[in-house]
Design an enzyme around this catalytic site. Structure first.
Site, PDB file in Angstrom:
ATOM      1  N   CYS A 118       1.507  -1.254   0.187  1.00 42.48           N
ATOM      2  CA  CYS A 118       0.311   0.237   0.233  1.00 42.48           C
ATOM      3  C   CYS A 118       1.377   1.452  -0.416  1.00 42.48           C
ATOM      4  O   CYS A 118       2.423   0.756  -0.249  1.00 42.48           O
ATOM      5  CB  CYS A 118      -1.144  -0.018   1.468  1.00 42.48           C
ATOM      6  SG  CYS A 118      -2.185   1.271   1.405  1.00 42.48           S
ATOM      7  N   CYS A 120       0.376   4.468   1.573  1.00 38.62           N
ATOM      8  CA  CYS A 120      -0.454   5.335   2.105  1.00 38.62           C
ATOM      9  C   CYS A 120       0.436   5.784   3.849  1.00 38.62           C
ATOM     10  O   CYS A 120       0.648   6.777   4.050  1.00 38.62           O
ATOM     11  CB  CYS A 120      -1.586   4.751   3.551  1.00 38.62           C
ATOM     12  SG  CYS A 120      -1.743   3.256   4.167  1.00 38.62           S
ATOM     13  N   CYS A 128      -3.966   5.889  -0.220  1.00 39.57           N
ATOM     14  CA  CYS A 128      -2.941   5.222  -0.654  1.00 39.57           C
ATOM     15  C   CYS A 128      -2.673   4.762  -2.446  1.00 39.57           C
ATOM     16  O   CYS A 128      -2.324   3.561  -2.520  1.00 39.57           O
ATOM     17  CB  CYS A 128      -4.221   3.677   0.027  1.00 39.57           C
ATOM     18  SG  CYS A 128      -4.465   3.929   1.440  1.00 39.57           S
ATOM     19  N   LYS A 193     -12.397  -5.254   1.717  1.00 36.23           N
ATOM     20  CA  LYS A 193     -11.717  -4.187   3.075  1.00 36.23           C
ATOM     21  C   LYS A 193     -12.777  -3.101   2.970  1.00 36.23           C
ATOM     22  O   LYS A 193     -12.898  -2.060   2.701  1.00 36.23           O
ATOM     23  CB  LYS A 193     -10.535  -3.234   2.734  1.00 36.23           C
ATOM     24  CG  LYS A 193      -9.348  -2.665   3.961  1.00 36.23           C
ATOM     25  CD  LYS A 193      -8.426  -1.613   3.043  1.00 36.23           C
ATOM     26  CE  LYS A 193      -7.498  -1.361   4.456  1.00 36.23           C
ATOM     27  NZ  LYS A 193      -6.418  -0.923   4.284  1.00 36.23           N
ATOM     28  N   ARG A 203      -3.417   3.658  12.334  1.00 35.17           N
ATOM     29  CA  ARG A 203      -3.105   4.939  11.285  1.00 35.17           C
ATOM     30  C   ARG A 203      -2.121   5.934  12.802  1.00 35.17           C
ATOM     31  O   ARG A 203      -1.075   6.957  11.794  1.00 35.17           O
ATOM     32  CB  ARG A 203      -4.232   5.938  11.261  1.00 35.17           C
ATOM     33  CG  ARG A 203      -5.292   4.955   9.906  1.00 35.17           C
ATOM     34  CD  ARG A 203      -6.190   5.649   9.734  1.00 35.17           C
ATOM     35  NE  ARG A 203      -7.021   5.222   8.559  1.00 35.17           N
ATOM     36  CZ  ARG A 203      -7.605   5.275   8.096  1.00 35.17           C
ATOM     37  NH1 ARG A 203      -8.918   6.560   8.126  1.00 35.17           N
ATOM     38  NH2 ARG A 203      -8.557   4.043   7.334  1.00 35.17           N
ATOM     39  N   ARG A 215     -10.681   7.748   3.026  1.00 31.80           N
ATOM     40  CA  ARG A 215     -10.815   6.797   2.451  1.00 31.80           C
ATOM     41  C   ARG A 215     -12.018   5.914   1.793  1.00 31.80           C
ATOM     42  O   ARG A 215     -12.285   4.882   0.420  1.00 31.80           O
ATOM     43  CB  ARG A 215     -10.109   5.562   3.322  1.00 31.80           C
ATOM     44  CG  ARG A 215      -8.881   6.209   3.911  1.00 31.80           C
ATOM     45  CD  ARG A 215      -7.678   4.689   3.663  1.00 31.80           C
ATOM     46  NE  ARG A 215      -6.956   4.741   5.057  1.00 31.80           N
ATOM     47  CZ  ARG A 215      -5.573   5.803   4.784  1.00 31.80           C
ATOM     48  NH1 ARG A 215      -5.694   6.646   3.576  1.00 31.80           N
ATOM     49  NH2 ARG A 215      -5.125   5.730   5.316  1.00 31.80           N
ATOM     50  N   GLU A 231     -16.319  -8.229  -4.768  1.00 30.78           N
ATOM     51  CA  GLU A 231     -15.056  -7.561  -4.229  1.00 30.78           C
ATOM     52  C   GLU A 231     -13.719  -8.980  -4.247  1.00 30.78           C
ATOM     53  O   GLU A 231     -12.914  -9.225  -4.748  1.00 30.78           O
ATOM     54  CB  GLU A 231     -14.784  -6.944  -3.630  1.00 30.78           C
ATOM     55  CG  GLU A 231     -15.251  -5.510  -3.262  1.00 30.78           C
ATOM     56  CD  GLU A 231     -14.252  -4.153  -4.222  1.00 30.78           C
ATOM     57  OE1 GLU A 231     -13.275  -5.413  -4.829  1.00 30.78           O
ATOM     58  OE2 GLU A 231     -14.107  -3.082  -4.513  1.00 30.78           O
ATOM     59  N   LYS A 246     -11.725  -7.809   6.030  1.00 25.92           N
ATOM     60  CA  LYS A 246     -10.887  -6.933   7.046  1.00 25.92           C
ATOM     61  C   LYS A 246     -12.131  -5.753   6.922  1.00 25.92           C
ATOM     62  O   LYS A 246     -12.755  -4.633   6.182  1.00 25.92           O
ATOM     63  CB  LYS A 246     -10.117  -6.309   6.616  1.00 25.92           C
ATOM     64  CG  LYS A 246      -8.903  -5.681   7.807  1.00 25.92           C
ATOM     65  CD  LYS A 246      -7.992  -4.637   6.688  1.00 25.92           C
ATOM     66  CE  LYS A 246      -6.910  -3.929   7.325  1.00 25.92           C
ATOM     67  NZ  LYS A 246      -6.231  -2.861   6.833  1.00 25.92           N
ATOM     68  N   SER A 272      -6.153  -2.784  14.615  1.00 27.07           N
ATOM     69  CA  SER A 272      -6.068  -2.079  15.555  1.00 27.07           C
ATOM     70  C   SER A 272      -7.033  -2.155  16.371  1.00 27.07           C
ATOM     71  O   SER A 272      -6.931  -1.959  17.909  1.00 27.07           O
ATOM     72  CB  SER A 272      -5.792  -1.555  14.792  1.00 27.07           C
ATOM     73  OG  SER A 272      -6.393  -0.240  14.161  1.00 27.07           O
ATOM     74  N   TYR A 311      -3.008  -8.862  16.024  1.00 23.29           N
ATOM     75  CA  TYR A 311      -1.775  -8.425  17.060  1.00 23.29           C
ATOM     76  C   TYR A 311      -1.733  -9.728  18.464  1.00 23.29           C
ATOM     77  O   TYR A 311      -0.898  -9.546  19.091  1.00 23.29           O
ATOM     78  CB  TYR A 311      -2.301  -6.853  18.071  1.00 23.29           C
ATOM     79  CG  TYR A 311      -2.411  -5.970  16.452  1.00 23.29           C
ATOM     80  CD1 TYR A 311      -1.007  -6.044  15.720  1.00 23.29           C
ATOM     81  CD2 TYR A 311      -3.564  -5.823  15.870  1.00 23.29           C
ATOM     82  CE1 TYR A 311      -1.417  -5.104  14.442  1.00 23.29           C
ATOM     83  CE2 TYR A 311      -3.861  -4.985  14.707  1.00 23.29           C
ATOM     84  CZ  TYR A 311      -2.113  -4.617  13.702  1.00 23.29           C
ATOM     85  OH  TYR A 311      -2.321  -3.890  12.746  1.00 23.29           O
TER      86      TYR A 311
HETATM   87  C1  PBG Z   1      -2.640   0.110   5.049  1.00 27.61           C
HETATM   88  C2  PBG Z   1      -3.638  -0.450   5.657  1.00 27.61           C
HETATM   89  C3  PBG Z   1      -3.775  -0.154   6.773  1.00 27.61           C
HETATM   90  C4  PBG Z   1      -4.164  -0.657   7.895  1.00 27.61           C
HETATM   91  C5  PBG Z   1      -4.004  -2.261   7.227  1.00 27.61           C
HETATM   92  N1  PBG Z   1      -3.308  -2.092   5.692  1.00 27.61           N
HETATM   93  C6  PBG Z   1      -4.911   1.763   7.202  1.00 27.61           C
HETATM   94  C7  PBG Z   1      -6.009   1.542   6.339  1.00 27.61           C
HETATM   95  O1  PBG Z   1      -6.658   1.407   5.691  1.00 27.61           O
HETATM   96  O2  PBG Z   1      -5.518   2.815   6.941  1.00 27.61           O
HETATM   97  C8  PBG Z   1      -5.459  -1.037   8.777  1.00 27.61           C
HETATM   98  C9  PBG Z   1      -5.131  -2.115  10.504  1.00 27.61           C
HETATM   99  C10 PBG Z   1      -5.352  -2.094  11.454  1.00 27.61           C
HETATM  100  O3  PBG Z   1      -5.784  -0.849  11.603  1.00 27.61           O
HETATM  101  O4  PBG Z   1      -4.922  -3.109  12.623  1.00 27.61           O
HETATM  102  N2  PBG Z   1      -3.883   0.465   4.089  1.00 27.61           N
END
Ligand code: PBG
Length: 326
Positions: A118, A120, A128, A193, A203, A215, A231, A246, A272, A311
């Site tokens: 990615c 970003c 991104c 996603k 982030r 986004r 998708e 996700k 996260s 995690y």
């Molecule tokens: C990159 C990406 C993100 C996450 C994984 N790959 C952030 C986003 O899309 O803003 C999030 C992972 C997480 O929150 O643990 N684009």
């Protein structure tokens, strides 16, 4: 009474015998954050128990996981230098590329290394892809994603995982990988996603919040489930090897739907915000961290996931080993 379901719940052994959902540490992937600089191992403020590692110390994180029984990792990079085109994302000596080489030279085939593809974390604007005015230009972004994927494979990635949500990226990356001799590097696509507030702590951890806007013009609207399947099916047709949904916990219906409609392995990413919520609630004395961690991970496999990115991978591997789950 003919039906007495409690017969099969009487003790630990019979419950173990009749479990419908089986877990193995081999299904777990731990995210790892590699940061430019040297001699860094610092706890991430928004993610208790997770660390930023510089390339020269990232093997410490890998070692800790191997001891816990986790040997698969998803690498993210935090570059010192960002620009409009995210050039550190595909640089030979970019942070992820260096981390890959460090880990590979120390652990060889003991570990399986997946990279997040990615832009970003690498762009000055935090989006991104490549901007055209205020919007991300889909087709201009594709060649950059191709370059990033190939640079990761060259540095030793076993698998690449595009998380940008551009249309056509799986096809573009598959072609680029094949042209460069990486036809055996699989693609795990972040297929469904969603534009989620659950990414907040990530982030902060990755310094990747967009500097303007959001986004929502590329990540999905969380009202939609058929679109998630579309998708996923699109990515399957484009050559994805593994389909990911996700976030995980609030999207188990999507996990179930995708799992029922594909023959590919299905992954889900417990993001996260899910981790941080459990940590915070446990810290406040409101829930039992271990119990909630186990229960929510099992729910993701019960919904049909084959693979879990989390995690909590190290702690879950230990819970499986102890026989508390799985
Ligand atoms: C990159 C990406 C993100 C996450 C994984 N790959 C952030 C986003 O899309 O803003 C999030 C992972 C997480 O929150 O643990 N684009």
């Amino acid at each position: 009474m003919i039906e007495r379901p409690r017969r099969l719940r009487a003790n630990k052994q019979i419950r173990g015998l009749c479990r419908e959902t089986r877990l193995s540490a081999s299904s777990l992937i731990l995210p790892l954050f590699a940061k430019d600089g040297s001699n860094i191992k610092s706890e991430i403020p928004s993610l208790d128990g997770q660390y930023h590692y510089s390339a020269d110390r990232i093997c410490e994180g890998v070692e800790r996981s191997l001891e816990a029984g986790v040997d698969k990792f998803l690498l993210f990079g935090l570059p010192d230098h960002k620009d409009e085109h995210g050039s550190q994302a595909f640089a030979y000596d970019g942070i992820v590329q260096r981390a890959l080489r460090e880990i590979r030279s120390r652990f060889q085939d003991e570990v399986y290394l997946v990279t997040d593809v990615c832009m970003c974390e690498y762009t000055s604007h935090g989006h991104c892809g490549i901007l055209n005015g205020q919007t991300v230009d889909n087709d201009k972004t594709l060649p950059y994603l191709e370059r990033i994927a190939v640079s990761h494979a060259l540095a030793g990635a076993d698998m690449v995982a595009p998380s940008d949500m551009m249309d056509g990226r799986v096809d573009a990356m598959r072609c680029a990988l094949d042209e460069n001799g990486f036809e055996n590097v699989p693609i795990m696509s972040y297929a469904a996603k969603y534009a989620s507030s659950f990414y907040g702590p990530f982030r902060d951890a990755a310094g990747s919040a967009p500097s303007f806007g959001d986004r929502k013009s590329y990540q999905m609207d969380y009202h939609n489930v058929k679109e998630g399947l579309k998708e996923a099916m699109t990515d399957e047709c484009e050559g994805a090897d593994i389909l990911m949904v996700k976030p995980a916990l609030s999207y188990l219906d999507v996990v179930r739907l995708v799992a029922e409609n594909t023959n590919l392995p299905v992954a889900t990413y417990s993001v996260s915000g899910e981790y941080a919520m459990i940590k915070a609630a446990a810290k406040a004395g409101l829930i039992d961290e271990y119990g909630v961690m186990c229960e929510s991970a099992v729910s993701m496999f019960r919904a049909g996931a084959d693979i879990l990115i989390t995690y909590y991978a190290n702690e879950l591997a230990q819970a499986i080993k102890k026989g508390d789950i799985g």
